[in-house]
Write an enzyme that holds these catalytic residues in place. Sequence first.
Site, short mmCIF file in Angstrom:
data_model
loop_
_atom_site.label_atom_id
_atom_site.label_comp_id
_atom_site.label_asym_id
_atom_site.label_seq_id
_atom_site.Cartn_x
_atom_site.Cartn_y
_atom_site.Cartn_z
N HIS A 29 -2.43 10.45 0.63
CA HIS A 29 -2.52 9.08 0.15
C HIS A 29 -2.62 9.04 -1.37
O HIS A 29 -1.89 8.30 -2.03
CB HIS A 29 -3.76 8.43 0.77
CG HIS A 29 -3.85 6.96 0.53
ND1 HIS A 29 -3.12 6.06 1.25
CD2 HIS A 29 -4.57 6.25 -0.36
CE1 HIS A 29 -3.39 4.85 0.83
NE2 HIS A 29 -4.27 4.94 -0.17
N GLU A 32 0.83 -1.22 0.00
CA GLU A 32 0.00 0.00 0.00
C GLU A 32 0.86 1.26 0.00
O GLU A 32 1.68 1.46 0.91
CB GLU A 32 -0.91 -0.01 1.24
CG GLU A 32 -1.92 1.12 1.23
CD GLU A 32 -2.85 1.10 2.45
OE1 GLU A 32 -2.88 0.10 3.19
OE2 GLU A 32 -3.54 2.12 2.66
N ASP A 82 4.81 -14.95 11.18
CA ASP A 82 3.47 -15.44 10.84
C ASP A 82 2.45 -14.31 11.08
O ASP A 82 2.03 -14.07 12.22
CB ASP A 82 3.18 -16.66 11.74
CG ASP A 82 1.87 -17.33 11.40
OD1 ASP A 82 0.97 -16.67 10.85
OD2 ASP A 82 1.74 -18.53 11.70
N LYS A 128 -6.88 -1.07 11.99
CA LYS A 128 -6.28 -1.38 10.68
C LYS A 128 -5.10 -0.44 10.45
O LYS A 128 -4.05 -0.84 9.95
CB LYS A 128 -7.33 -1.24 9.56
CG LYS A 128 -6.89 -1.80 8.21
CD LYS A 128 -6.04 -0.85 7.38
CE LYS A 128 -5.66 -1.43 6.03
NZ LYS A 128 -4.81 -0.53 5.24
P1 NAD Z 1 10.41 -23.93 15.08
O1 NAD Z 1 9.64 -25.20 14.99
O2 NAD Z 1 11.36 -23.65 13.98
O3 NAD Z 1 11.16 -23.94 16.50
C1 NAD Z 1 12.14 -23.00 16.84
C2 NAD Z 1 13.52 -23.62 16.72
O4 NAD Z 1 14.51 -22.65 16.99
C3 NAD Z 1 13.71 -24.75 17.72
O5 NAD Z 1 14.30 -25.84 17.05
C4 NAD Z 1 14.70 -24.17 18.72
O6 NAD Z 1 15.51 -25.15 19.29
C5 NAD Z 1 15.49 -23.22 17.85
N1 NAD Z 1 16.16 -22.10 18.55
C6 NAD Z 1 17.42 -21.66 18.29
N2 NAD Z 1 17.75 -20.61 19.06
C7 NAD Z 1 16.69 -20.37 19.85
C8 NAD Z 1 16.39 -19.37 20.83
N3 NAD Z 1 17.28 -18.44 21.19
N4 NAD Z 1 15.16 -19.34 21.39
C9 NAD Z 1 14.24 -20.26 21.04
N5 NAD Z 1 14.46 -21.24 20.11
C10 NAD Z 1 15.66 -21.29 19.52
O7 NAD Z 1 9.45 -22.66 15.18
P2 NAD Z 1 8.37 -22.26 16.27
O8 NAD Z 1 8.72 -20.87 16.69
O9 NAD Z 1 8.18 -23.31 17.31
O10 NAD Z 1 7.02 -22.23 15.40
C11 NAD Z 1 6.81 -21.16 14.48
C12 NAD Z 1 6.21 -21.71 13.22
O11 NAD Z 1 5.01 -22.44 13.50
C13 NAD Z 1 5.80 -20.61 12.28
O12 NAD Z 1 6.26 -20.95 10.99
C14 NAD Z 1 4.28 -20.65 12.31
O13 NAD Z 1 3.74 -20.19 11.09
C15 NAD Z 1 4.00 -22.09 12.55
N6 NAD Z 1 2.71 -22.50 13.11
C16 NAD Z 1 1.80 -21.61 13.56
C17 NAD Z 1 0.59 -22.06 14.09
C18 NAD Z 1 -0.38 -21.04 14.63
O14 NAD Z 1 -0.03 -19.89 14.80
N7 NAD Z 1 -1.63 -21.40 14.94
C19 NAD Z 1 0.33 -23.42 14.17
C20 NAD Z 1 1.31 -24.30 13.72
C21 NAD Z 1 2.51 -23.85 13.20
#
Ligand code: NAD
Length: 422
Positions: free
Chosen positions: A376, A82, A278, A262
Site C-alpha cells: 500500500h 485510494e 447510487d 470495507k
Molecule cells: P429512472 O427514474 O430514470 O427510471 C428508469 C427509467 O428507465 C424509466 O423511465 C424506464 O422506463 C427506463 N427504462 C429504459 N429501459 C429500461 C429497462 N430495460 N429496464 C428498466 N427501465 C428501463 O431511475 P430509477 O432507476 O427508477 O431510479 C434511480 C434513481 O433514483 C437514482 O438516481 C437514485 O439515486 C435515485 N433515488 C434513490 C433513492 C434511494 O435510494 N433512497 C431515493 C430516490 C431517488
Amino acid sequence: MSIDSRIPGFYKRSLDERRCEIAGRRGLSTDTVEAAFEKGLTPQMADKVIENVIGVYALPVGVGLNLRLNDRDYLVPMVVEEPSVVAAMSNAARMVREGGGFYGEADDPITTAQIQLWDVADPKAAAEAVTAASAELLAGANAAFPDIVKFGGGAREIETFDRGEGCFVVHLHVDVRDAMGANMVNTMAEALAPRVAELAKGRVGLRILTNLADRRCVRVRCSAPAEALATEGITGEAVRDRIVDASRFAERDPYRATTHNKGIMNGIDPVVLATGNDWRAVEAGAHAYASKSGVYRPLATWRSGPSGALEGRIELPLALGIVGGTIKVHPGARTALELLDVKTARELALVAAATGLASNLAALRALATVGIQKGHMTLHARSVAATAGATAEEIDRVVKAIVDAKQITLEAARKALETLRR
Ligand code: NAD
C-alpha cells in the site's frame, strides 16, 4: 464480443498506450475513451444534473484486470481515490483465474417500496384486506408506471407487516429490470397509498423504497489454488490457512468485520461510481444486510476446500442499474458500461460482487503475510510525491528515493525533491 482481460505489464505502459489497448480490446475508438475520461462530464452538463452547480470534481478511473466471471472476461472500470485498490483487485483476480475464475448468480431485479400507515387499529384485519386486494394493487402499481411492463418487469408481490402501536407497513415488490428502480417504485407507492390506507383503515405515513434490497441479492464464489497464494518465504498452504483464520476472526468480531467489509466495498464502490450508480444506496443496503442476524457480520467468508484450494463466497444486495438516473447523461458512466459490455443490471451486479470478493482476497492475503502497509505505502508513495510538489518528470525519482529510504512521508518527499532540484 469475447475479450481477454489478462494484459501483462499493463501498469508499465503510458496512459495513452493503456487507453489504446483497452479501447482496442473492446472495439471502441480511442477518441471515445478519451472523450469520456478526459473531458467527461462538463460543468454545463453537470448543471442539469444537480443544483447550485459550480463545476465538476474529477476522480481517477483505472481498469481492473484479470476478472473472469461465469466463464467470461471483463475489463472493470474503477473510479477511486485510494492507491493500490485497482492493483490489488487485479492481482487477486489473477490468482482466482488460476482456479477457473468467479461463478455466481443474481436474484431477479426486485426493488421494494414501503407504504407505511399509522392508526391501524386492527392489523390482522388490515393484513387480510390488503392481501385479498393484491391483484388490484399490483394492477394499480403497473398502471402508475406502465413503461416497466413494456420492458418485461412490473409489480410482482404485496407483503404486509405489523410494526406495533398502529404502525402498519405494506411492501410492494417490483421487478425493475435494468433500472435501480427507486423513482419507479416511489411513483408506484405514492399512487397506491390512498387505496392501501382505505383497505387497512389507517392514515398514510411514508411512501418510499427500502434500500435494504434483500430480494435483490448477488452470490458469487471463487476458488484459488493454494500455490497461487504463495508469497516469498510463505507457502501457498500457509497463506491459505492464515486467510481462513482472518475470515474466522471477522466472523466473530464486528470491529474486524467492519474493516473486512470495507475491503470488499473497496472493489464494489469503484464499479458503482464508474457506472453512474447510487453508491449511498449500495452502501446502506450492504451494511444493513451484514447486520441481518442482529450482529454485524462479514459479507464474504473464506474456507479451505476439499482439494486444498482457498474457497471464497460473497452475498449482498446490489441495486444497480444500467439505465435510468444520470447513467445515460454521464459520458464516463456510458463508456464504463460499454467497456464492461454488460447486457443486464444483474450482470453488472455480478461483476461488482466479484470485484468486491477479489478486493477482499487481496486485502486478507496482504494482512495475513507481509501486512497491508508494504504494498500500500509503495503505491501511496506516488501521491505523497505529488503532494510534495513533484512534477510529472520528477515523480518517479522522488518515489524511488522515498521507497528506497523506507521513508514514505511528505517530509521525506519534500527533502528528496529539494535534493533532486539542487
Ligand atoms: P429512472 O427514474 O430514470 O427510471 C428508469 C427509467 O428507465 C424509466 O423511465 C424506464 O422506463 C427506463 N427504462 C429504459 N429501459 C429500461 C429497462 N430495460 N429496464 C428498466 N427501465 C428501463 O431511475 P430509477 O432507476 O427508477 O431510479 C434511480 C434513481 O433514483 C437514482 O438516481 C437514485 O439515486 C435515485 N433515488 C434513490 C433513492 C434511494 O435510494 N433512497 C431515493 C430516490 C431517488
